[in-house]
Design an enzyme around this catalytic site. Structure first.
Site, PDB file in Angstrom:
ATOM      1  N   TYR A 155      -0.217   1.250   8.069  1.00 24.89           N
ATOM      2  CA  TYR A 155       0.102  -0.172   8.275  1.00 24.89           C
ATOM      3  C   TYR A 155      -0.676  -0.713   9.479  1.00 24.89           C
ATOM      4  CZ  TYR A 155       2.700  -4.253   9.974  1.00 24.89           C
ATOM      5  OH  TYR A 155       3.035  -5.499  10.452  1.00 24.89           O
TER       6      TYR A 155
HETATM    7  N1  LIG Z   1       8.769  -9.018  11.142  1.00 22.46           N
HETATM    8  C1  LIG Z   1       8.147  -8.392  12.126  1.00 22.46           C
HETATM    9  O1  LIG Z   1       8.783  -7.821  13.033  1.00 22.46           O
HETATM   10  C2  LIG Z   1       6.645  -8.375  12.197  1.00 22.46           C
HETATM   11  C3  LIG Z   1       6.053  -7.768  13.317  1.00 22.46           C
HETATM   12  C4  LIG Z   1       4.665  -7.729  13.400  1.00 22.46           C
HETATM   13  C5  LIG Z   1       3.896  -8.319  12.408  1.00 22.46           C
HETATM   14  N2  LIG Z   1       4.489  -8.889  11.333  1.00 22.46           N
HETATM   15  C6  LIG Z   1       3.627  -9.495  10.310  1.00 22.46           C
HETATM   16  O2  LIG Z   1       4.068 -10.820  10.070  1.00 22.46           O
HETATM   17  C7  LIG Z   1       3.852 -11.157   8.702  1.00 22.46           C
HETATM   18  C8  LIG Z   1       5.150 -11.638   8.064  1.00 22.46           C
HETATM   19  O3  LIG Z   1       6.119 -10.602   8.183  1.00 22.46           O
HETATM   20  P1  LIG Z   1       7.595 -10.724   7.636  1.00 22.46           P
HETATM   21  O4  LIG Z   1       8.460  -9.954   8.551  1.00 22.46           O
HETATM   22  O5  LIG Z   1       7.891 -12.154   7.337  1.00 22.46           O
HETATM   23  O6  LIG Z   1       7.452  -9.890   6.279  1.00 22.46           O
HETATM   24  P2  LIG Z   1       7.989 -10.220   4.803  1.00 22.46           P
HETATM   25  O7  LIG Z   1       7.756  -8.976   4.012  1.00 22.46           O
HETATM   26  O8  LIG Z   1       9.364 -10.761   4.868  1.00 22.46           O
HETATM   27  O9  LIG Z   1       7.017 -11.379   4.337  1.00 22.46           O
HETATM   28  C9  LIG Z   1       5.764 -11.156   3.711  1.00 22.46           C
HETATM   29  C10 LIG Z   1       5.745 -11.938   2.416  1.00 22.46           C
HETATM   30  O10 LIG Z   1       4.434 -11.796   1.854  1.00 22.46           O
HETATM   31  C11 LIG Z   1       4.565 -11.632   0.460  1.00 22.46           C
HETATM   32  N3  LIG Z   1       3.388 -10.885  -0.012  1.00 22.46           N
HETATM   33  C12 LIG Z   1       3.083  -9.586   0.253  1.00 22.46           C
HETATM   34  N4  LIG Z   1       1.924  -9.269  -0.362  1.00 22.46           N
HETATM   35  C13 LIG Z   1       1.504 -10.381  -0.993  1.00 22.46           C
HETATM   36  C14 LIG Z   1       0.380 -10.679  -1.827  1.00 22.46           C
HETATM   37  N5  LIG Z   1      -0.531  -9.756  -2.111  1.00 22.46           N
HETATM   38  N6  LIG Z   1       0.258 -11.934  -2.320  1.00 22.46           N
HETATM   39  C15 LIG Z   1       1.182 -12.888  -2.046  1.00 22.46           C
HETATM   40  N7  LIG Z   1       2.273 -12.654  -1.289  1.00 22.46           N
HETATM   41  C16 LIG Z   1       2.427 -11.415  -0.777  1.00 22.46           C
HETATM   42  C17 LIG Z   1       5.867 -10.855   0.259  1.00 22.46           C
HETATM   43  O11 LIG Z   1       6.434 -11.087  -1.029  1.00 22.46           O
HETATM   44  C18 LIG Z   1       6.741 -11.408   1.381  1.00 22.46           C
HETATM   45  O12 LIG Z   1       7.569 -12.456   0.915  1.00 22.46           O
HETATM   46  C19 LIG Z   1       3.253  -9.917   8.046  1.00 22.46           C
HETATM   47  O13 LIG Z   1       1.862 -10.044   8.062  1.00 22.46           O
HETATM   48  C20 LIG Z   1       3.696  -8.794   8.962  1.00 22.46           C
HETATM   49  O14 LIG Z   1       2.819  -7.692   8.889  1.00 22.46           O
HETATM   50  C21 LIG Z   1       5.852  -8.933  11.201  1.00 22.46           C
END
Ligand SMILES: NC(=O)c1ccc[n+]([C@@H]2O[C@H](COP(=O)([O-])OP(=O)(O)OC[C@H]3O[C@@H](n4cnc5c(N)ncnc54)[C@H](O)[C@@H]3O)[C@@H](O)[C@H]2O)c1
Length: 326
Positions: A155
């Site tokens: 990741y």
């Molecule tokens: N939540 C955290 O603590 C955190 C920390 C660091 C980074 N991030 C990053 O922030 C971003 C959002 O995270 P989140 O917590 O909201 O995650 P999440 O999984 O809730 O949201 C990601 C969304 O993207 C959609 N998705 C995934 N692959 C896809 C594709 N190929 N095409 C279209 N849609 C797709 C999923 O269905 C999901 O709804 C991500 O990039 C994650 O890596 C999150």
């Protein structure tokens, strides 16, 4: 009215970003493939909340399909601002099933970069990176200039790759791009695969919670409203290509390191119930501690996190009770 494309709009952070933009009267074009990594019902419930806004246009599409993204771009007319959040998230799952990380995080991000670079007068691409890319760095707090070349999970490797891909596009095509390293985001409508959600469910179900590394871990937990604020502040401040060698990358954290056992104690208080703890060794891929230095985001973006876990955790618990009618 600004038009903003939010990828991953049915996800935890994407939902909050979109809602805030819509409340401000902006137009939001949302894309999400609604994959089943976690409850699709929860993703749909978030979308239902957004669909009350007439300025919200949703497309159930996969960002790794260049044709699908092209079609949306044509249909919606010129899209000049993008908040890119769609990704396969989660450190532990990347050890079980690596392929979605490659498809969504590498191919998907390439499609977004390509589409942005072909858009005349493109204004700004803001994308999510992560604190996970600091790996086993020992110097805390983490500053943006530390080395991030030794990811300890796939990741993290894909997110590091995103930063490098963004840098090459910044150099080659000179359009504004900003990367944000988010530190453990939590809050209402949160992700079921993350500790706060899992612990809450387990405590209410009277089942033990898995406490890794015997509880000797720490995280910089950032409340989702603070993160949204940081993302939107970054979006408003397009980086100027070629003014500096590197596109801007900011830590967005809470500049506070919370011990896992203290975090659990705050949750127990909010639930008014004790957890049964199942102490386990450290999991492969997991970082021992995260702790953000946010001086750069504070001074350049005006980012300023406001919510401590003693406020944020009860807000999550309230949402959990009302969503699951418990
Ligand atoms: N939540 C955290 O603590 C955190 C920390 C660091 C980074 N991030 C990053 O922030 C971003 C959002 O995270 P989140 O917590 O909201 O995650 P999440 O999984 O809730 O949201 C990601 C969304 O993207 C959609 N998705 C995934 N692959 C896809 C594709 N190929 N095409 C279209 N849609 C797709 C999923 O269905 C999901 O709804 C991500 O990039 C994650 O890596 C999150």
């Amino acid at each position: 009215m600004t038009k903003v494309l939010v990828t991953g709009v049915a996800g935890f952070i994407g939902f909050h970003v979109a809602k805030t933009l819509l409340k401000k009267g902006e137009k939001v074009i949302g894309i999400d493939n609604l994959n089943a990594y976690y409850s699709v019902e929860l993703k749909e419930a978030r979308l239902n909340k957004l669909s009350v806004y007439p300025n919200f246009h949703f497309y159930k599409e996969d960002i790794s399909s260049a044709e699908a993204i092209e079609k949306i771009w044509k249909k919606e007319g010129d899209i000049e601002k993008v908040v890119h959040l769609a990704a396969q998230a989660g450190v532990r799952y990347s050890l079980t099933d690596p392929y979605p990380y490659i498809a969504s995080n590498l191919m998907g991000f390439t499609v977004i970069l390509e589409r942005c670079r072909h858009q005349p007068n493109f204004k700004h691409l803001v994308y999510a990176s992560t604190s996970s890319i600091y790996g086993d760095n020992k110097l805390l707090p983490f500053t943006e200039d530390q080395q991030t070349d030794s990811p300890i999970s796939l990741y993290a490797a894909t997110k590091k790759a995103n930063e490098l891909m963004a840098q090459s596009y910044w150099h080659l095509y000179q359009f504004p791009i900003t990367g944000l390293r988010l530190f453990t985001v939590y809050g209402p409508w949160g992700r079921p695969d993350m500790a706060l959600f899992k612990f809450t469910k387990a405590i209410l179900d009277n089942t033990p919670i898995d406490v890794y590394n015997n509880g000797d871990m720490a995280r910089d937990y950032t409340y989702v409203d603070d993160i949204v604020n940081g993302i939107l502040k970054a979006l408003e401040k397009p980086s100027v290509p070629m003014k500096t060698n590197h596109h801007p990358i900011y830590n967005l954290g809470n500049k506070k390191r919370e011990n896992l056992l203290d975090f659990i104690e705050v949750l127990e208080k909010a639930l008014n119930k004790k957890a049964v703890k199942n102490f386990l060794p450290l999991q492969a891929g997991d970082i021992l501690e995260t702790f953000s230095d946010i001086n750069k985001a504070e001074s350049e973006l005006g980012y300023s996190p406001l919510v401590p876990i003693t406020e944020g955790i009860p807000k999550f618990v309230n949402w959990y009770h009302s969503y699951y009618k418990l």
